[in-house]
Design a protein around this motif. Sequence first.
Motif, short mmCIF file in Angstrom:
data_model
loop_
_atom_site.label_atom_id
_atom_site.label_comp_id
_atom_site.label_asym_id
_atom_site.label_seq_id
_atom_site.Cartn_x
_atom_site.Cartn_y
_atom_site.Cartn_z
N ALA A 176 -4.91 -6.58 2.78
CA ALA A 176 -4.02 -5.95 3.74
C ALA A 176 -2.55 -6.19 3.42
N ARG A 177 -2.24 -6.94 2.37
CA ARG A 177 -0.85 -7.22 2.03
C ARG A 177 -0.20 -6.02 1.34
N ARG A 178 1.09 -5.86 1.64
CA ARG A 178 1.87 -4.77 1.03
C ARG A 178 3.21 -5.33 0.58
N THR A 179 3.82 -4.69 -0.38
CA THR A 179 5.15 -5.05 -0.83
C THR A 179 6.16 -4.24 -0.04
N VAL B 194 9.10 -8.50 -0.34
CA VAL B 194 8.06 -9.53 -0.23
C VAL B 194 6.70 -8.86 -0.21
N HIS B 195 5.70 -9.56 -0.75
CA HIS B 195 4.32 -9.06 -0.74
C HIS B 195 3.56 -9.82 0.33
N VAL B 196 3.43 -9.21 1.51
CA VAL B 196 2.92 -9.94 2.67
C VAL B 196 1.98 -9.06 3.49
N ASN B 197 1.24 -9.73 4.36
CA ASN B 197 0.53 -9.05 5.43
C ASN B 197 1.54 -8.89 6.56
N ALA C 235 -0.81 -19.60 3.61
CA ALA C 235 -1.71 -18.66 2.95
C ALA C 235 -0.94 -17.66 2.11
N HIS C 236 0.34 -17.44 2.45
CA HIS C 236 1.19 -16.54 1.66
C HIS C 236 1.93 -17.28 0.55
N GLY C 237 1.65 -18.56 0.39
CA GLY C 237 2.30 -19.32 -0.67
C GLY C 237 3.65 -19.90 -0.29
N GLY C 238 3.94 -19.97 1.01
CA GLY C 238 5.22 -20.51 1.45
C GLY C 238 5.05 -21.79 2.26
N GLU C 239 6.14 -22.22 2.89
CA GLU C 239 6.14 -23.41 3.73
C GLU C 239 6.84 -23.10 5.04
N LEU C 240 6.45 -23.82 6.10
CA LEU C 240 7.07 -23.68 7.42
C LEU C 240 7.40 -25.07 7.93
N TRP C 241 8.63 -25.27 8.40
CA TRP C 241 9.01 -26.58 8.90
C TRP C 241 10.06 -26.43 10.02
N ALA D 58 17.50 -25.90 18.08
CA ALA D 58 16.38 -26.09 17.15
C ALA D 58 16.44 -25.03 16.07
N ARG D 59 15.94 -25.40 14.90
CA ARG D 59 15.90 -24.46 13.79
C ARG D 59 14.52 -24.54 13.13
N PHE D 60 13.87 -23.39 13.01
CA PHE D 60 12.59 -23.29 12.31
C PHE D 60 12.80 -22.45 11.06
N CYS D 61 12.29 -22.94 9.94
CA CYS D 61 12.49 -22.27 8.66
C CYS D 61 11.15 -22.05 7.98
N PHE D 62 11.05 -20.95 7.25
CA PHE D 62 9.88 -20.76 6.39
C PHE D 62 10.30 -20.01 5.14
N THR D 63 9.54 -20.21 4.09
CA THR D 63 9.80 -19.55 2.81
C THR D 63 8.66 -18.60 2.48
N LEU D 64 8.99 -17.58 1.71
CA LEU D 64 8.00 -16.64 1.18
C LEU D 64 8.35 -16.37 -0.28
N PRO D 65 7.33 -16.32 -1.15
CA PRO D 65 7.62 -15.96 -2.54
C PRO D 65 8.16 -14.54 -2.62
#
Length: 370
Positions: free
Chosen positions: A215-218, A254-257, A340-346, A354-361
């Motif tokens: 189901a992922r798309r770019t 990004v290539h994500v769901n 599951a998308h190869g990133g991190e969430l913190w 407050a600050r929430f960050c996440f990365t995606l390839p």
Amino acid sequence: MEHPLQPPLDYQDLFDNAPLGYLLLDASGSIERINQTGAALFAQDAEGMTGRPFADWVVDADQQYFDRYLRRLRESDRMEKLYVRVHSRHGEDLTVWLRGVASGDHPARLSLIDVSEEHSSARQQRYLQSQLTHLARRNMAGEFAASLAHELNQPLGTVVLSCDAALRFLSEGRADRDECSEALSQAREAALYASGVIGQLREFLKDGERDAQAARRTVPLEQVVDTVLALIDANARDNDVALTLDIADTLPPVHVNVIQIGQVLVNLTHNSIEAMAGLDEARLSIRARTDRQGHILVSVEDTGPGVSTDILDRLFNPFQTNKAGGMGMGLAISQNIIEAHGGELWAERPPSGARFCFTLPASARGDHEH
């Protein structure tokens, strides 16, 4: 010349008492000779088995495999092997390993090894593995059922707020066409988003990660963010939260769901809006940049009370929450989605809020899908 103290070899005795079962088959597949060890596997006497087709002891379901095995023996000069189930006189079925070769005047010389215990252990292991897999999927189904309640609460809340706004415009006599159209459009977008969430969860529980990957798309990250803004805008306005969007112009796609990453952003922004409820100055900003590793870094920052240090390390654990009536599933599932998308969430603790960050390839532009 034979050694005077060494008796002559009795090959018949060696054949009969060998630790492995041995037998010779004629051209028709009947037993010419079988040793005592081989006959003992069938709880039979060697003489009683001689002259009978070996297929008489093969279980019906394995007859076709044994017939093909005999044909291979007749047509080949190589060692041929087969696992086959056979009947024993004690009424139980055994699994034996046949290793045979055509040699000399005998179409088949075979050795037999009882591997029933090993096959039983392997079957038991496969059964236990299937049960563990089934249990894991049941646990995940429970986790996602909690996620479903959590995630649908947000878009359905947007539907209610948008419909209430449209009704208020009508009841106050301010039936401005543009305002009503905007409110109803937001309700429609939220309803479609909720439908997408349900569809994604159904697909995940049905076929697992394979369908989530399919189901992922770019897509441009802005497309995902725009969808989220349409869902949270009414909620932010009703709570007097000022929204700021800062997306770098040079971001790669990004290539994500899209639905799943949308879930993460909706969850993070909704949590921030709830945390700032009732504050005189409430601001929410969404930023996206590329980090030093070339990944896309997304941050959601608010001016609320922030995250206390005693809960920061446990914030992403399931059922961990500091909200009254909260289920504590949103952040845990959001973290699973990002990983599951190869990133991190913190989470981070800026000087205020407050600050929430996440990365995606990042996806190469050459991979952009039509």
